[in-house]
Design an enzyme around this catalytic site. Structure first.
Site, PDB file in Angstrom:
ATOM      1  N   GLU A  18      40.471  48.022  50.283  1.00 31.93           N
ATOM      2  CA  GLU A  18      41.639  48.481  51.321  1.00 31.93           C
ATOM      3  C   GLU A  18      42.761  48.576  50.194  1.00 31.93           C
ATOM      4  OE1 GLU A  18      41.613  46.543  55.079  1.00 31.93           O
ATOM      5  OE2 GLU A  18      44.092  46.116  54.774  1.00 31.93           O
TER       6      GLU A  18
ATOM      7  N   ASP B 225      40.727  40.501  50.799  1.00 29.55           N
ATOM      8  CA  ASP B 225      41.373  39.507  51.855  1.00 29.55           C
ATOM      9  C   ASP B 225      42.760  38.773  50.983  1.00 29.55           C
ATOM     10  OD1 ASP B 225      39.053  39.579  53.998  1.00 29.55           O
ATOM     11  OD2 ASP B 225      37.960  38.905  52.108  1.00 29.55           O
TER      12      ASP B 225
END
Ligand code: TRH
Length: 366
Positions: free
Chosen positions: A271, A19
């Site tokens: 990611e 994040d």
């Protein structure tokens, strides 16, 4: 050239480093293009090692409850990273700025990365806000992605230059890593894959020495646990010591890139490191972030299709990500290198995420 905008990026750290890793990259890349950024984050701890140098043009602010908004300069763009539900008092302020200035406050919901087809369908869709503090505003969905009809991938304009100037041996030396003669360098950044003991055994019997560089955090703990179990069950699994293992400290994001550029095979996860592995252009294996309902299996399949993964790479991913329990085969580095190089070449042609986001925001503000 359009005048620079003031951006507010909101980031909630759910777990791991992705994040804040993605938000930090986004913030820095916007700032590098002359934008001003306030990054609101509920837990900025990882930035101490990820980016101790900070970034000119990016101001990190605590996402406290309630938010300290007194005297805050009105911004132009609000980015809600990964549906993190921005504080209502901030949304009310954005609505007020829109009313008082007569100009749309762009509100972007930056989504997770996926190669699934819904990304192209949903990218850019508006969602007018009809109730609550944001009434009158319109939120827009912005999907990163791998195809021209998506928002693209984060990529710094000078990435290729930096890669071309990368001095592998100097980088390794700077990080206290002495390459062993003939050894293959492999980096490992993962969660706790059940196939990890099998990977270690496979690397230890690969027929050539392997130097495994293990990323800090969960990957390190997972490797230590796997080694204990190997030592208990098969004490001779690495008797000839063909596999040597180094545990890395937390590195800056730039050094993490260096790690991926220095290795012959990269295990990445989540990611952001997947995107960095794609830019590295070296053979890689992805440990996808697991979801409860196994939704990540469909996501994995879509990605493997996208990169036209050969059979050996697919099977390795299925085992690594617990899609099946087939024995882990040896990496086929020559084939996987072709796949990685082809994927990189194709993705480099696409406009990067920040260029696309800037254009998108300019469009929806008018
Ligand atoms: O840490 P992650 O597993 O993050 C995950 C994913 O983003 C996932 O999609 C999300 O839902 C979940 O978090 C909450 O893996 P990822 O995305 O690769 O992020 C790691 C970041 O940490 C990346 O920016 C690289 C950085 N990093 C460093 O800068 N230095 C290091 O030493 C290491 C190990 C990582």
């Amino acid at each position: 050239m359009a005048s620079p905008l003031l951006w507010d990026i909101f980031c909630k750290v759910i777990d791991n480093y992705g994040d804040i890793g993605v938000c930090w990259r986004l913030a820095c890349q916007l700032a590098a293009r002359g934008q001003r950024v306030r990054l609101w984050v509920d837990d900025a701890n990882a930035l101490h090692w990820m980016a101790p140098q900070g970034c000119p043009g990016v101001e990190v602010r605590p996402w406290a409850q309630p938010l300290a908004l007194g005297g805050l300069a009105p911004s132009d763009v609000l980015v809600e990273a990964f549906g993190c539900e921005v504080a209502p008092e901030f949304i009310a302020a954005c609505a007020e700025w829109t009313r008082s200035r007569g100009q749309n406050h762009a509100w972007i919901n930056l989504e997770y990365l996926s190669a699934e087809p819904y990304v192209e369908r949903n990218h850019g869709l508006p969602s007018p806000i009809l109730h609550g503090p944001g009434t009158g505003l319109t939120k827009h969905f912005f999907y990163p992605g791998f195809t021209p009809r998506t928002g693209g991938l984060l990529r710094e304009p000078d990435l290729l230059q930096r890669q071309a100037g990368f001095d592998r041996l100097a980088w390794l030396q700077q990080h206290g890593i002495t390459p062993l003669p003939e050894a293959r360098l492999v980096s490992l950044f993962c969660y706790e894959p059940p196939a990890l003991p099998a990977l270690l055994t496979g690397l230890a019997s690969a027929g050539h020495p392997v130097q495994l560089l293990v990323a800090a955090g969960r990957s390190s703990t997972a490797v230590q646990t796997a080694i204990e179990s190997r030592n208990r069950l098969h004490p001779s699994w690495n008797q000839r010591q063909t596999l040597s293992i180094s545990y890395l400290p937390h590195m800056t994001q730039d050094d993490f890139d260096g790690l991926l550029w220095a290795c012959e095979l990269n295990f990445v996860r989540g990611e952001d490191s997947l995107v960095r592995a794609l830019w590295a252009g070296r053979p890689f294996v992805w440990h996808i972030y697991p979801q409860h309902d196994d939704a990540h299996h469909t996501k994995l399949e879509a990605f493997l299709d996208l990169i036209e993964a050969p059979d050996s790479l697919r099977r390795f991913h299925y085992r690594w990500n617990e899609v099946d329990t087939q024995p882990l085969q040896a990496p086929d580095l020559a084939r996987w290198a072709e796949t990685a190089a082809r994927a990189r070449e194709r993705l480099l042609v696409q406009a990067d995420l920040v260029s696309q986001l800037l254009q998108f925001v300019a469009r929806i503000r008018t």
